[in-house]
Design an enzyme around this catalytic site. Structure first.
Site, PDB file in Angstrom:
ATOM      1  N   ALA A   1      24.533  31.466 -34.361  1.00  0.00           N
ATOM      2  CA  ALA A   1      24.698  32.784 -34.990  1.00  0.00           C
ATOM      3  C   ALA A   1      23.571  33.023 -35.975  1.00  0.00           C
ATOM      4  O   ALA A   1      22.920  32.082 -36.442  1.00  0.00           O
ATOM      5  CB  ALA A   1      26.051  32.881 -35.696  1.00  0.00           C
ATOM      6  N   ASP A   2      23.340  34.282 -36.282  1.00  0.00           N
ATOM      7  CA  ASP A   2      22.362  34.649 -37.304  1.00  0.00           C
ATOM      8  C   ASP A   2      22.870  35.889 -38.025  1.00  0.00           C
ATOM      9  O   ASP A   2      23.378  36.821 -37.394  1.00  0.00           O
ATOM     10  CB  ASP A   2      20.986  34.932 -36.697  1.00  0.00           C
ATOM     11  N   THR A   3      22.730  35.878 -39.354  1.00  0.00           N
ATOM     12  CA  THR A   3      23.214  36.985 -40.185  1.00  0.00           C
ATOM     13  C   THR A   3      22.093  37.492 -41.080  1.00  0.00           C
ATOM     14  O   THR A   3      21.368  36.694 -41.672  1.00  0.00           O
ATOM     15  CB  THR A   3      24.394  36.525 -41.066  1.00  0.00           C
TER      16      THR A   3
ATOM     17  N   THR B   1      25.513  40.434 -37.832  1.00  0.00           N
ATOM     18  CA  THR B   1      25.600  39.058 -37.359  1.00  0.00           C
ATOM     19  C   THR B   1      25.566  39.065 -35.840  1.00  0.00           C
ATOM     20  O   THR B   1      26.336  39.789 -35.200  1.00  0.00           O
ATOM     21  CB  THR B   1      26.886  38.355 -37.831  1.00  0.00           C
ATOM     22  N   ALA B   2      24.672  38.262 -35.277  1.00  0.00           N
ATOM     23  CA  ALA B   2      24.621  38.058 -33.830  1.00  0.00           C
ATOM     24  C   ALA B   2      25.192  36.692 -33.518  1.00  0.00           C
ATOM     25  O   ALA B   2      24.962  35.721 -34.250  1.00  0.00           O
ATOM     26  CB  ALA B   2      23.187  38.156 -33.322  1.00  0.00           C
TER      27      ALA B   2
END
Length: 286
Positions: free
Chosen positions: A137-139, A174-175
């Site tokens: 994940a990335d935010t 977020t992805a």
């Protein structure tokens, strides 16, 4: 936009100890039989709920599930749905995509690259075997002016970052990327699903003064968080309201992540093979 008043979530108990069974609980001595011999120790410690009995989660029990992140918040959130035996293997790739990308594309590409890097690293792990699932994940936080805000790199930058947000609404993106290896040899050899969640957050303009920002920065709570604050901690004092997923602001939209896991784990390879065979037959007929 619908205004949703923000109420801080209560702290969650540790998921490490399973709750007692109904039969075990009923066999315990009653308070009346032990009160005379034991000193008062206060109210009992609450136990976590029983795990979710979902097919996808059951299929992952006892298998390697890798979280391609060092974030303790993401690990805690995944523990809430029963994924307590996670391996945390942060991606070795630098997060250096240009901030000229749209925020949606920025987090999507970053999360996908993280998942692919850890997957490639672990798929041929002779000691542990291939992972059953890799999740990354990335935010990022995006200011009202459209500036992508990641983790602050200094106290000065931290203060400036929170001042940008104190003017009103900002957005959190977020992805999430979820991967698992396929049993067939069909390219690319894995199933992958991704999603990007967006949440709007409003700082309390009247309450978030320079003094409050400085005091919050001194706590160092937000030093390792995108946007420079933790909504699940002391940072909640900055927030007036949110529109969207609370978990997304913490760092992982849990409902959407569970849906991705279910989709990837139950991915039907046979249907894909039949569909591909049908396309191939049609091309031959042409």
């Amino acid at each position: 936009m619908v205004d949703v008043k923000y109420t801080p979530a209560p702290s969650e108990p540790s998921p490490s100890d399973p709750p007692p069974s109904y039969t075990t609980a009923s066999a315990q001595p009653t308070p009346s039989t032990i009160s005379a011999s034991l000193p008062s120790r206060g109210p009992p410690i609450p136990r976590p709920p029983l795990p979710l009995e979902l097919p996808a989660l059951s299929m992952l029990r006892g298998k390697r599930v890798v979280l391609a992140s060092a974030s303790p918040r993401r690990k805690q959130l995944l523990a809430q749905i029963g994924l307590t035996q996670l391996e945390t293997i942060p991606s070795p790739l630098p997060e250096d995509l240009p901030h000229t990308l749209a925020p949606f594309e920025y987090v999507l590409q970053t999360a996908t690259r993280k998942a692919q890097a850890v997957y490639a690293q672990e798929i041929n792990n002779e000691a542990k075997g291939e992972p059953a699932l890799v999740l990354a994940a990335d935010t990022v936080v995006v200011s009202a002016s459209g500036m992508i805000l990641e983790k602050p790199r200094s106290e000065r930058e931290h203060v400036a970052m929170l001042r940008r947000g104190s003017g009103g609404w900002h957005k959190v993106f977020t992805a999430v990327a979820v991967m698992r290896p396929l049993e067939s040899l069909r390219e690319p050899g894995y199933a992958m699903e991704t999603i990007v969640e967006e949440t709007a957050v409003k700082f309390d303009q009247a309450a978030v003064t320079d003094d409050l920002i400085t005091a919050y920065v001194k706590t160092r709570e937000g030093a390792d968080k995108a946007g420079g604050y933790g909504i699940q901690g002391i940072g909640s004092i900055l927030i007036e309201k949110i529109d969207g997923s609370f978990d997304n602001v913490v760092g992982l939209p849990l409902r959407a992540t569970l849906q991705l896991i279910e989709k990837v784990v139950t991915h039907d390879e046979e249907e894909e093979d039949e569909a591909a065979a049908g396309v191939y037959d049609d091309e031959e007929d042409d």
